[in-house]
Design an enzyme around this catalytic site. Structure first.
Site, PDB file in Angstrom:
ATOM      1  CG  ASN A   1       0.211  -8.746  13.167  1.00 19.74           C
ATOM      2  OD1 ASN A   1       1.053  -9.043  12.317  1.00 19.74           O
ATOM      3  ND2 ASN A   1      -1.007  -8.358  12.845  1.00 19.74           N
TER       4      ASN A   1
ATOM      5  N   GLY B   1       2.899  -5.795   6.618  1.00 14.79           N
ATOM      6  CA  GLY B   1       3.405  -4.958   7.702  1.00 14.79           C
ATOM      7  C   GLY B   1       2.801  -3.577   7.649  1.00 14.79           C
ATOM      8  CB  SER B   2       3.778  -0.490   9.382  1.00 20.38           C
ATOM      9  OG  SER B   2       5.101  -0.239   8.923  1.00 20.38           O
TER      10      SER B   2
ATOM     11  CD  GLU C   1      -2.409  -8.198   1.325  1.00 22.58           C
ATOM     12  OE1 GLU C   1      -3.265  -7.535   1.954  1.00 22.58           O
ATOM     13  OE2 GLU C   1      -2.593  -8.598   0.165  1.00 22.58           O
TER      14      GLU C   1
ATOM     15  CB  CYS D   1      -3.497  -5.734   9.687  1.00 23.07           C
ATOM     16  SG  CYS D   1      -4.048  -7.231   8.847  1.00 23.07           S
TER      17      CYS D   1
ATOM     18  CD  GLU E   1      -3.117  -0.537  11.616  1.00 23.70           C
ATOM     19  OE1 GLU E   1      -3.646  -1.662  11.630  1.00 23.70           O
ATOM     20  OE2 GLU E   1      -2.213  -0.214  10.815  1.00 23.70           O
TER      21      GLU E   1
END
Length: 469
Positions: free
Chosen positions: A127, A200-201, A222, A256, A346
């Site tokens: 992203n 990431g996720s 993160e 995020c 999310e």
């Protein structure tokens, strides 16, 4: 022994085993430990980034259709600021930290030495494929480590530029980019590292943590989550709308720390929606799908995922899409219930649910029904409400009367809590993330108090009880 950096190479035939062996040897040589080396490599990274700036901007436009101003604001400019901060403060960061010593260890002196962890792995997302790769790398270099970088294959143009820019400018013994898909990620995670930095996720974060646990490798994770935005009746609605629209629809919501949903007091629910509608129209025009500055959704899979979250009957504003270009216009949803699909994950896209609440206590209970979020935003002019939220709701970081901007201050740690992440970085916190804080006590030999040695007698215990109060 010379600690000069080896010649750079563009050899793409270097195997993972060879790379790890060479990085191990180079790190063990002590080459990366001096202030002069670290400072020089940060300077070099800045020069290389400036040289490749146009290529980076073009790659981000290809991958995400980001306008070059947005790319500079949210990707490139932030890394320049981070490098400048590291260059300015590196000597102080590296200096051993003197700490006090209790009477029980007198006359010893105590201090903390920050030492590099060693071989590090940085796995970055799609992203913000440039910024979220380079920012942790700055910390790794500043702390004196060697690094392997795995960019996201979902942003292939940016990954290719990163590979060219790093691998042509730095020796693989020091920093090396490896591009590939899931198979490469699995191979990298099977290796033993001294630190893994993953962005990431949450789902993939669990995979990374499980792989790291096999070698007891420390991780910075993160991640993300459903970051709430609260708007109370004490808010300036025009400013709130402007800053919510900025934070939510930057990068088409693929951020995020974007506001995932808005909780607004009943009394101002309709007024806030009107303000948001006006602001979206002002920023994106009456037909956002024709606005060339509207970023695209990263790929078909994520586009389809987002379309499933948008219930047509609950669209208050926007909601139109262009499947051919993977575009979704800024969308507001109302009448959303906690069990709706849009509230089960999310969102990570340009879709914003607006949910009315009775008051701040109701909002707090709503937020606490989810995992601890990466970010939280509160719009209110009442300082008592500020303190209420800060003291009673757990979240990674956030803003009062703004969105996203806590990321722009390198003096603030950026990271999650609970399911939204582990560890923090930016500025000095990046240096700390890639360092081990080694405790050192230095004692003299001229004085040696007998109270701590055998044999134990009542008088020694009395002295110890005084010393160890």
């Amino acid at each position: 022994m010379s600690h000069a950096l080896p010649a750079t190479t563009t050899d793409t035939t270097l195997t993972l085993d060879e790379l790890i062996k060479r990085q191990d040897q180079y790190f063990q040589s002590g080459a990366t430990r001096s202030y002069e080396f670290r400072h020089a490599q940060l300077q070099k990274l800045l020069q290389v980034a400036q040289k490749y700036e146009k290529a980076i901007l073009d790659a981000l436009a290809h991958d995400l259709r980001k306008h070059e101003t947005e790319s500079f604001l949210a990707e490139i400019g932030i890394t320049y600021a981070e490098i400048s901060d590291a260059l300015k403060h590196l000597k102080r960061w590296m200096k051993p930290q003197r700490v006090g010593s209790p009477l029980a260890v007198w006359p010893a002196r105590s201090h903390i030495v920050s030492e590099p962890l060693g071989r590090t792995l940085i796995i970055s997302p799609w992203n913000y494929p440039y910024q979220l790769c380079i920012t942790p790398l700055i910390g790794a270099i500043a702390a004196g480590n060697v690094a392997v970088i795995k960019p996201s294959e979902l942003a292939p143009h940016t990954a290719a530029v990163l590979e060219k820019m790093i691998n042509e400018s730095f020796a693989p013994e020091f920093i090396h980019v490896m591009n590939g898909g899931v198979k490469l990620s699995q191979q990298l995670l099977d290796e033993r590292w001294d630190h893994i930095f993953f962005t990431g996720s949450t789902a993939i974060g669990k995979v990374v943590a499980a792989a790291a646990a096999k070698h007891l490798t420390p991780c910075t994770l993160e991640l993300g989550g459903k970051s709430p935005c609260l708007v109370t009746r004490n808010a300036n609605l025009d400013v709130a709308a402007r800053r919510i629209v900025f934070g939510k629809f930057l990068n088409a919501g693929q951020t995020c720390v974007a506001p995932d949903y808005v909780l607004v007091e009943d009394a101002i629910h309709d007024a806030l929606i009107e303000a948001l509608r006006r602001e979206i129209t002002l920023r994106f025009g009456s037909d956002p799908l024709r606005n060339e500055q509207l970023p695209r959704i990263i790929n078909e899979r994520h586009f389809q995922r987002l379309t499933r979250l948008i219930e047509p009957g609950k669209v208050n504003f926007g909601g139109r899409m262009d499947a051919g270009q993977l575009l979704i216009e800024p969308t507001l949803m109302t009448g959303v219930q906690v069990h709706d699909p849009v509230m089960q994950e999310e969102i990570f896209g340009p879709v914003l649910p607006i949910i009315p609440v009775k008051d701040l206590e109701h909002a707090k209970k709503y937020i606490q029904g989810f995992e601890k979020p990466l970010a939280l935003y509160l719009f209110s002019g009442d300082k008592r409400e500020h303190q209420n939220i800060i003291r009673s709701v757990s979240f990674g970081g956030g803003c009062i009367n703004d969105t996203l901007m806590h990321l722009a201050n390198p003096k603030l740690p950026f990271g999650g809590v609970g399911a939204s992440g582990t560890g923090a970085y930016h500025g000095k916190y990046s240096f700390d993330a890639f360092s081990h804080r080694k405790a050192v006590l230095v004692n003299g030999t001229g004085l040696d108090l007998p109270v701590r040695y055998f044999p134990w007698i009542p008088s020694k215990e009395k002295i110890l009880r005084l010393l160890l109060k």
